[in-house]
Design an enzyme around this catalytic site. Sequence first.
Site, PDB file in Angstrom:
ATOM      1  N   TYR A  27       0.870  -1.127  -0.086  1.00  0.00           N
ATOM      2  CA  TYR A  27       0.155   0.270   0.020  1.00  0.00           C
ATOM      3  C   TYR A  27       0.869   1.312   0.028  1.00  0.00           C
ATOM      4  O   TYR A  27       0.594   2.167  -0.701  1.00  0.00           O
ATOM      5  CB  TYR A  27      -0.928   0.014   1.260  1.00  0.00           C
ATOM      6  CG  TYR A  27      -1.667   1.179   1.209  1.00  0.00           C
ATOM      7  CD1 TYR A  27      -2.480   1.792   0.262  1.00  0.00           C
ATOM      8  CD2 TYR A  27      -1.440   2.100   2.201  1.00  0.00           C
ATOM      9  CE1 TYR A  27      -3.437   2.744   0.262  1.00  0.00           C
ATOM     10  CE2 TYR A  27      -2.443   3.201   2.468  1.00  0.00           C
ATOM     11  CZ  TYR A  27      -3.097   3.651   1.571  1.00  0.00           C
ATOM     12  OH  TYR A  27      -3.958   4.922   1.426  1.00  0.00           O
ATOM     13  N   GLU A  30     -14.296  -1.460   6.486  1.00  0.00           N
ATOM     14  CA  GLU A  30     -14.531   0.105   5.887  1.00  0.00           C
ATOM     15  C   GLU A  30     -15.688   0.140   5.064  1.00  0.00           C
ATOM     16  O   GLU A  30     -16.061  -0.747   4.383  1.00  0.00           O
ATOM     17  CB  GLU A  30     -13.017   0.206   5.148  1.00  0.00           C
ATOM     18  CG  GLU A  30     -12.822   1.642   4.439  1.00  0.00           C
ATOM     19  CD  GLU A  30     -11.635   2.060   3.778  1.00  0.00           C
ATOM     20  OE1 GLU A  30     -10.484   1.800   4.597  1.00  0.00           O
ATOM     21  OE2 GLU A  30     -11.556   2.034   2.697  1.00  0.00           O
ATOM     22  N   ARG A  56     -12.025  13.590   2.553  1.00  0.00           N
ATOM     23  CA  ARG A  56     -12.852  12.408   3.143  1.00  0.00           C
ATOM     24  C   ARG A  56     -13.976  12.327   2.522  1.00  0.00           C
ATOM     25  O   ARG A  56     -14.651  11.215   2.556  1.00  0.00           O
ATOM     26  CB  ARG A  56     -12.817  12.771   4.711  1.00  0.00           C
ATOM     27  CG  ARG A  56     -11.761  13.142   5.384  1.00  0.00           C
ATOM     28  CD  ARG A  56     -10.992  11.495   5.691  1.00  0.00           C
ATOM     29  NE  ARG A  56      -9.975  11.762   6.514  1.00  0.00           N
ATOM     30  CZ  ARG A  56      -8.844  10.512   6.988  1.00  0.00           C
ATOM     31  NH1 ARG A  56      -9.510   9.316   6.489  1.00  0.00           N
ATOM     32  NH2 ARG A  56      -7.993  10.876   7.748  1.00  0.00           N
ATOM     33  N   TYR A 100      -0.945  13.058   7.055  1.00  0.00           N
ATOM     34  CA  TYR A 100      -0.396  11.940   8.010  1.00  0.00           C
ATOM     35  C   TYR A 100       0.937  12.152   8.347  1.00  0.00           C
ATOM     36  O   TYR A 100       1.702  12.393   7.193  1.00  0.00           O
ATOM     37  CB  TYR A 100      -0.699  10.834   7.481  1.00  0.00           C
ATOM     38  CG  TYR A 100      -2.102  10.111   7.554  1.00  0.00           C
ATOM     39  CD1 TYR A 100      -3.224  10.977   8.330  1.00  0.00           C
ATOM     40  CD2 TYR A 100      -2.493   9.043   6.968  1.00  0.00           C
ATOM     41  CE1 TYR A 100      -4.389  10.426   8.405  1.00  0.00           C
ATOM     42  CE2 TYR A 100      -3.937   8.421   6.921  1.00  0.00           C
ATOM     43  CZ  TYR A 100      -4.631   9.105   7.800  1.00  0.00           C
ATOM     44  OH  TYR A 100      -6.200   8.667   7.702  1.00  0.00           O
ATOM     45  N   ARG A 153       1.274   6.487  -6.886  1.00  0.00           N
ATOM     46  CA  ARG A 153       0.021   7.242  -7.263  1.00  0.00           C
ATOM     47  C   ARG A 153       0.345   8.740  -7.057  1.00  0.00           C
ATOM     48  O   ARG A 153       0.137   9.396  -8.138  1.00  0.00           O
ATOM     49  CB  ARG A 153      -1.042   7.059  -6.246  1.00  0.00           C
ATOM     50  CG  ARG A 153      -2.173   8.143  -6.409  1.00  0.00           C
ATOM     51  CD  ARG A 153      -3.491   7.487  -5.310  1.00  0.00           C
ATOM     52  NE  ARG A 153      -2.962   7.563  -4.022  1.00  0.00           N
ATOM     53  CZ  ARG A 153      -3.916   7.064  -2.886  1.00  0.00           C
ATOM     54  NH1 ARG A 153      -5.179   7.177  -3.311  1.00  0.00           N
ATOM     55  NH2 ARG A 153      -3.439   7.077  -1.729  1.00  0.00           N
TER      56      ARG A 153
END
Length: 328
Positions: free
Chosen positions: A149, A321, A221, A208, A156
């Site tokens: 990830y 999730e 979000r 983060y 990305r």
Amino acid sequence: MVQGCENVRPALRRAPRVSYRWVDPGMALQEPGVLAVFGFGTGVAHGADPRWLSVDLESFDAPTPLEVWQVDGPVTHGRVGEVQWSCGDGWLFAAITLDEALHGGPRDTAAIAYAQLCDFVAARREHHVQRIWNYLGDINQGDGDGERYKQFCEGRAEGMGSFFADGFPAATAIGHRAAAMRLQVYLLACDEPGERVENPRQVSAWQYPRQYGRTAPTFARAMTLPGQDVLAISGTAAVVGHASAHEDDLLAQLDETLVNLETLLASAGMPAGFDTQSPLKAYVRHPTDAPLVHDFLQHRLPGVPVLAVHGDICRRELLVEIDGWRYA
């Protein structure tokens, strides 16, 4: 030259309608205004229509419904290189599926996928990306910065470059268990910008701290879609601040996730709660947890359409999730 769909949009923007339906894919694709149709799991058919996407996530429902996106007015579609696309009424669906075996692992595959998608969307009139979904194999494999990830996040960011300099769209990233190590990325874009929504209970993902990788995740979000009160909700889990909550406690994680979802609705100025017109998707790490997730959501969200699929969350300690849509 900027390209776009050759149809007249109405004075009042209407967001795509998203629904879960038990219908034959061929029949669904023949209906007016169908922008995209999604089938889930290895048993679904593989069609040539660019509006059809077979998703590498197994459903816990049998039979499994299709996810159908519909817009007002005619839809055109095609392929550009490895990108499949469709557009109508000012909305754009675009997707790319790449085999890691041909592109050098999660980091390089993500960089290639995002570079191609961003190049394609940049040339469109419908270049305001609202929502992105990312599905990759074995998302938690590897340790430290070598976790797949985290490698995906680095690729990305490289592939998107400065495309999202004005702000990131809503997004989901989930791991699949398919045999082929494929990366699937698809998006919804519009010819008008949406409005990004953050959760005051959570640190924004792109802020983060270093412990989550060299490159922070890049998503909002949620996103309020243009023209009316529709909220596209990112993958939401039991995260408070930037930390995961309630390790190994499924019911507590579900409860915390619902608190985060309600907080997002409040932040977006949406009515509290979800209803029969607001489909959600639950990604469940362990198949043995699926019945408990089903019962919990039926009790807490009665009547809300929920598609439960087998998916690994981007953090090992998270068991579930939820993402989806809220239509006012």
